[in-house]
Motif scaffolding. Structure first.
Motif, PDB file in Angstrom:
ATOM      1  N   LYS A 114       0.827  -1.204   0.000  1.00 37.06           N
ATOM      2  CA  LYS A 114       0.000   0.000   0.000  1.00 37.06           C
ATOM      3  C   LYS A 114       0.855   1.246   0.000  1.00 37.06           C
ATOM      4  O   LYS A 114       1.955   1.263   0.531  1.00 37.06           O
ATOM      5  CB  LYS A 114      -0.899   0.006   1.240  1.00 37.06           C
ATOM      6  N   LYS A 115       0.304   2.275  -0.575  1.00 42.54           N
ATOM      7  CA  LYS A 115       0.977   3.561  -0.512  1.00 42.54           C
ATOM      8  C   LYS A 115       0.612   4.207   0.813  1.00 42.54           C
ATOM      9  O   LYS A 115      -0.526   4.196   1.225  1.00 42.54           O
ATOM     10  CB  LYS A 115       0.539   4.436  -1.679  1.00 42.54           C
ATOM     11  N   ARG A 116       1.597   4.792   1.462  1.00 40.52           N
ATOM     12  CA  ARG A 116       1.384   5.313   2.794  1.00 40.52           C
ATOM     13  C   ARG A 116       1.765   6.773   2.896  1.00 40.52           C
ATOM     14  O   ARG A 116       2.510   7.306   2.098  1.00 40.52           O
ATOM     15  CB  ARG A 116       2.207   4.503   3.786  1.00 40.52           C
ATOM     16  N   ASN A 117       1.264   7.373   3.976  1.00 41.54           N
ATOM     17  CA  ASN A 117       1.630   8.755   4.276  1.00 41.54           C
ATOM     18  C   ASN A 117       1.395   9.666   3.083  1.00 41.54           C
ATOM     19  O   ASN A 117       2.240  10.462   2.693  1.00 41.54           O
ATOM     20  CB  ASN A 117       3.082   8.835   4.730  1.00 41.54           C
ATOM     21  N   ASN A 190     -11.054  18.196  -0.476  1.00 44.21           N
ATOM     22  CA  ASN A 190     -10.696  16.937   0.166  1.00 44.21           C
ATOM     23  C   ASN A 190     -11.895  16.013   0.265  1.00 44.21           C
ATOM     24  O   ASN A 190     -13.029  16.452   0.389  1.00 44.21           O
ATOM     25  CB  ASN A 190     -10.171  17.185   1.590  1.00 44.21           C
ATOM     26  N   GLY A 191     -11.606  14.705   0.231  1.00 45.00           N
ATOM     27  CA  GLY A 191     -12.651  13.733   0.474  1.00 45.00           C
ATOM     28  C   GLY A 191     -12.816  13.521   1.962  1.00 45.00           C
ATOM     29  O   GLY A 191     -12.131  14.133   2.776  1.00 45.00           O
ATOM     30  N   TYR A 192     -13.721  12.646   2.334  1.00 49.35           N
ATOM     31  CA  TYR A 192     -13.950  12.379   3.750  1.00 49.35           C
ATOM     32  C   TYR A 192     -13.226  11.109   4.189  1.00 49.35           C
ATOM     33  O   TYR A 192     -13.516  10.546   5.226  1.00 49.35           O
ATOM     34  CB  TYR A 192     -15.448  12.225   4.034  1.00 49.35           C
ATOM     35  N   GLU A 193     -12.302  10.660   3.330  1.00 46.13           N
ATOM     36  CA  GLU A 193     -11.562   9.447   3.645  1.00 46.13           C
ATOM     37  C   GLU A 193     -10.352   9.790   4.499  1.00 46.13           C
ATOM     38  O   GLU A 193      -9.994  10.941   4.689  1.00 46.13           O
ATOM     39  CB  GLU A 193     -11.086   8.785   2.338  1.00 46.13           C
ATOM     40  N   SER A 194      -9.708   8.707   5.010  1.00 45.94           N
ATOM     41  CA  SER A 194      -8.447   8.876   5.707  1.00 45.94           C
ATOM     42  C   SER A 194      -7.441   9.540   4.776  1.00 45.94           C
ATOM     43  O   SER A 194      -7.477   9.330   3.555  1.00 45.94           O
ATOM     44  CB  SER A 194      -7.925   7.492   6.133  1.00 45.94           C
ATOM     45  N   PRO A 195      -6.516  10.353   5.315  1.00 41.24           N
ATOM     46  CA  PRO A 195      -5.511  10.993   4.463  1.00 41.24           C
ATOM     47  C   PRO A 195      -4.691   9.988   3.671  1.00 41.24           C
ATOM     48  O   PRO A 195      -4.114  10.329   2.643  1.00 41.24           O
ATOM     49  CB  PRO A 195      -4.623  11.740   5.474  1.00 41.24           C
ATOM     50  N   ASN A 196      -4.588   8.742   4.141  1.00 35.42           N
ATOM     51  CA  ASN A 196      -3.809   7.745   3.430  1.00 35.42           C
ATOM     52  C   ASN A 196      -4.604   7.017   2.365  1.00 35.42           C
ATOM     53  O   ASN A 196      -4.098   6.111   1.716  1.00 35.42           O
ATOM     54  CB  ASN A 196      -3.239   6.706   4.409  1.00 35.42           C
ATOM     55  N   ILE A 216      -4.493  11.089  -8.015  1.00 35.47           N
ATOM     56  CA  ILE A 216      -3.373  10.606  -8.840  1.00 35.47           C
ATOM     57  C   ILE A 216      -2.125  10.743  -7.992  1.00 35.47           C
ATOM     58  O   ILE A 216      -1.809  11.835  -7.510  1.00 35.47           O
ATOM     59  CB  ILE A 216      -3.231  11.426 -10.131  1.00 35.47           C
ATOM     60  N   ILE A 217      -1.424   9.655  -7.777  1.00 32.79           N
ATOM     61  CA  ILE A 217      -0.360   9.625  -6.770  1.00 32.79           C
ATOM     62  C   ILE A 217       0.969   9.233  -7.392  1.00 32.79           C
ATOM     63  O   ILE A 217       1.048   8.322  -8.227  1.00 32.79           O
ATOM     64  CB  ILE A 217      -0.735   8.644  -5.644  1.00 32.79           C
ATOM     65  N   PHE A 218       2.019   9.957  -7.007  1.00 23.59           N
ATOM     66  CA  PHE A 218       3.372   9.600  -7.418  1.00 23.59           C
ATOM     67  C   PHE A 218       4.274   9.683  -6.198  1.00 23.59           C
ATOM     68  O   PHE A 218       4.297  10.707  -5.516  1.00 23.59           O
ATOM     69  CB  PHE A 218       3.887  10.556  -8.506  1.00 23.59           C
ATOM     70  N   ASP A 219       4.975   8.599  -5.926  1.00 21.00           N
ATOM     71  CA  ASP A 219       5.917   8.568  -4.817  1.00 21.00           C
ATOM     72  C   ASP A 219       5.249   9.013  -3.505  1.00 21.00           C
ATOM     73  O   ASP A 219       5.781   9.832  -2.761  1.00 21.00           O
ATOM     74  CB  ASP A 219       7.126   9.464  -5.137  1.00 21.00           C
ATOM     75  N   ASN A 220       4.056   8.461  -3.283  1.00 19.79           N
ATOM     76  CA  ASN A 220       3.288   8.714  -2.058  1.00 19.79           C
ATOM     77  C   ASN A 220       2.828  10.158  -1.897  1.00 19.79           C
ATOM     78  O   ASN A 220       2.532  10.591  -0.773  1.00 19.79           O
ATOM     79  CB  ASN A 220       4.083   8.294  -0.806  1.00 19.79           C
TER      80      ASN A 220
END
Length: 486
Positions: A114-117, A190-196, A216-220
């Motif tokens: 999983k991608k974190r932080n 922002n969405g209402y999801e966890s930041p991760n 869209i995520i690159f390098d977390n």
């Protein structure tokens, strides 16, 4: 409490008090405390891929889950299935506080890395708009056939691509065709999801339409956002235009998968672009280092040569000058092909250095036809072959070492033959050498493999490279190159 774990909204905040550890993929639950301010509403939204359990700590209001509406008061528990539209309205005289536990419905998916932080994009990354043309191509391939409104934003909220397939309700009620920010959902950052959270989520607008959001995520780090949909996914809600058809679940699943595919494909394209640029920068740095080192070495050799003249050591002076000329030849020529006379001159400098070591024990004979010197040849493709003679062929020889270098033209080809009278190879070792050369990309390259690799790069399949060898008789290399390459 770490401020990074608090998400602030117009209606209140979510304070995430537990999130899975980045070094333990078996933990999957997110736990937070949601605060909804007095007279505020947490707008209709949907969590795809996550189910939630909510425990009301304090406050009063209205909870809607799909078609069911109930009063909120302390102690109540709600279960919200993944994909269910829900909203919370504070009608009391104090903030509503809820303990919320969010769990992925597909546990197996979360066993994958999983991608974190996840965080907002830092300035260290180039803007995603640098691959705008690639995004356009990806969009046309994956998103355009859906014929639903899809917009792609950079990390600052600037539009990269925006389609115009808005339903009538969006143009008549919100004039979103004139300005995309007329859609109230697009104003939510922002969405209402966890930041991760890295997955797709959704909001439901006041007219009952669902708009998906996909980071869209690159390098977390979040480098962009996809917002898409404007479709009806539920019969519940207070929509004004009930005549708009509810999207069938099969179609809904297909849309969700395509939006996810769109995001992942953009991420992959951006990753590839960054790797290419990192590789190019690394190569440029290496080239600069080589240039600096060569410059230092060239100046040092000239200084030593001057010292040799002062000490009247002519042989040392000639040797240093030959080495200096070789260095200049390889470091200053940036072209792929060079006249044969220059390549021969370079070769003669190298052989002069070897003569210092072997003296009269070494004989090198050039057999060059007169019409060859102005022909073009791949630069520095002969010296490694000659060096190979000394490294392997003459390794155990003390005298009578001989190399014949034959350069001639035949029909439309240049023919180069380098023959030594060294130890030679037996049939088994010769076949091993031939296999290594033909599969040079699998090995750390040196000597003949480097020459073959260079010829392959410059002439592709338009050349011949032959090796023959007999034990105690010597080794012959024959290269046939096309005469006209410029």
């Amino acid at each position: 409490m770490n401020i990074k774990n608090i998400q602030l909204f117009e209606w209140g905040q979510i304070e995430w008090i537990y999130e899975p550890s980045s070094n333990n993929s078996m933990n999957i639950i997110n736990v937070g405390i949601t605060t909804i301010f007095q007279n505020k509403r947490q707008h209709s939204h949907i969590h795809y891929g996550n189910e939630q359990v909510i425990y009301v700590l304090s406050g009063n209001g209205i909870q809607r889950i799909e078609d069911k509406i109930s009063d909120i008061n302390a102690g109540r528990i709600y279960h919200i299935e993944a994909g269910s539209v829900h909203e919370t309205i504070n009608t009391g005289d104090e903030p509503i506080k809820q303990l919320v536990m969010s769990v992925p419905v597909n546990y197996e998916q979360n066993l994958l890395p999983k991608k974190r932080n996840i965080s907002a994009k830092h300035k260290t990354y180039q803007d995603i708009t640098k691959i705008k043309e690639e995004i356009k191509t990806i969009y046309k391939t994956i998103a355009e056939p859906l014929k639903i409104p899809i917009s792609i934003f950079d990390s600052n909220g600037n539009i990269i691509i925006s389609s115009r397939d808005y339903p009538e309700i969006c143009t008549s009620e919100c004039s979103v065709d004139k300005n995309i920010e007329n859609c109230c959902i697009y104003k939510i950052n922002n969405g209402y999801e966890s930041p991760n959270n890295t997955d797709l989520s959704a909001f439901v607008c006041p007219h009952g339409l669902t708009i998906f959001t996909m980071p869209i995520i690159f390098d977390n780090e979040i480098i962009g956002m996809i917002k898409a949909g404007h479709i009806r996914t539920s019969s519940s809600s207070n929509q004004l235009h009930n005549f708009m058809q509810i999207t069938p679940k099969g179609t809904l699943n297909a849309i969700i998968q395509q939006i996810k595919k769109l995001g992942i494909t953009i991420e992959n394209s951006y990753t590839l672009k960054n790797k290419e640029e990192e590789s190019l920068k690394s190569l440029k740095d290496q080239m600069l280092d080589i240039k600096i080192n060569n410059h230092f070495l060239f100046n040092t050799l000239n200084s030593i040569a001057s010292l040799a003249v002062k000490e009247k050591s002519l042989k040392t002076y000639e040797s240093i000058m030959n080495l200096s000329k070789m260095l200049k030849y390889t470091s200053t020529n940036k072209i792929n092909f060079i006249e044969l006379k220059d390549e021969i001159s370079y070769l003669q400098n190298y052989i002069s250095l070897q003569k210092l070591r072997y003296g009269e024990k070494l004989e090198v004979v050039f057999h060059i036809t007169t019409n060859m010197r102005n022909k073009y040849i791949a630069i520095n493709c002969l010296q490694p072959i000659i060096e190979n003679c000394f490294t392997h062929g003459f390794k155990n020889m003390k005298k009578d070492m001989k190399i014949d270098i034959i350069l001639k033209a035949y029909k439309d080809n240049l023919i180069i033959e380098i023959n030594d009278n060294g130890e030679g190879l037996n049939e088994e070792d010769l076949n091993k050498l031939k296999n290594k050369i033909s599969e040079y990309h699998k090995y750390e390259m040196s000597g003949l493999m480097m020459v073959y690799s260079k010829l392959k790069s410059l002439y592709e399949n338009n050349f011949e490279f032959e090796i023959s060898s007999l034990i105690n008789k010597g080794t012959s290399i024959k290269i046939v190159l096309p005469e006209n390459i410029l």
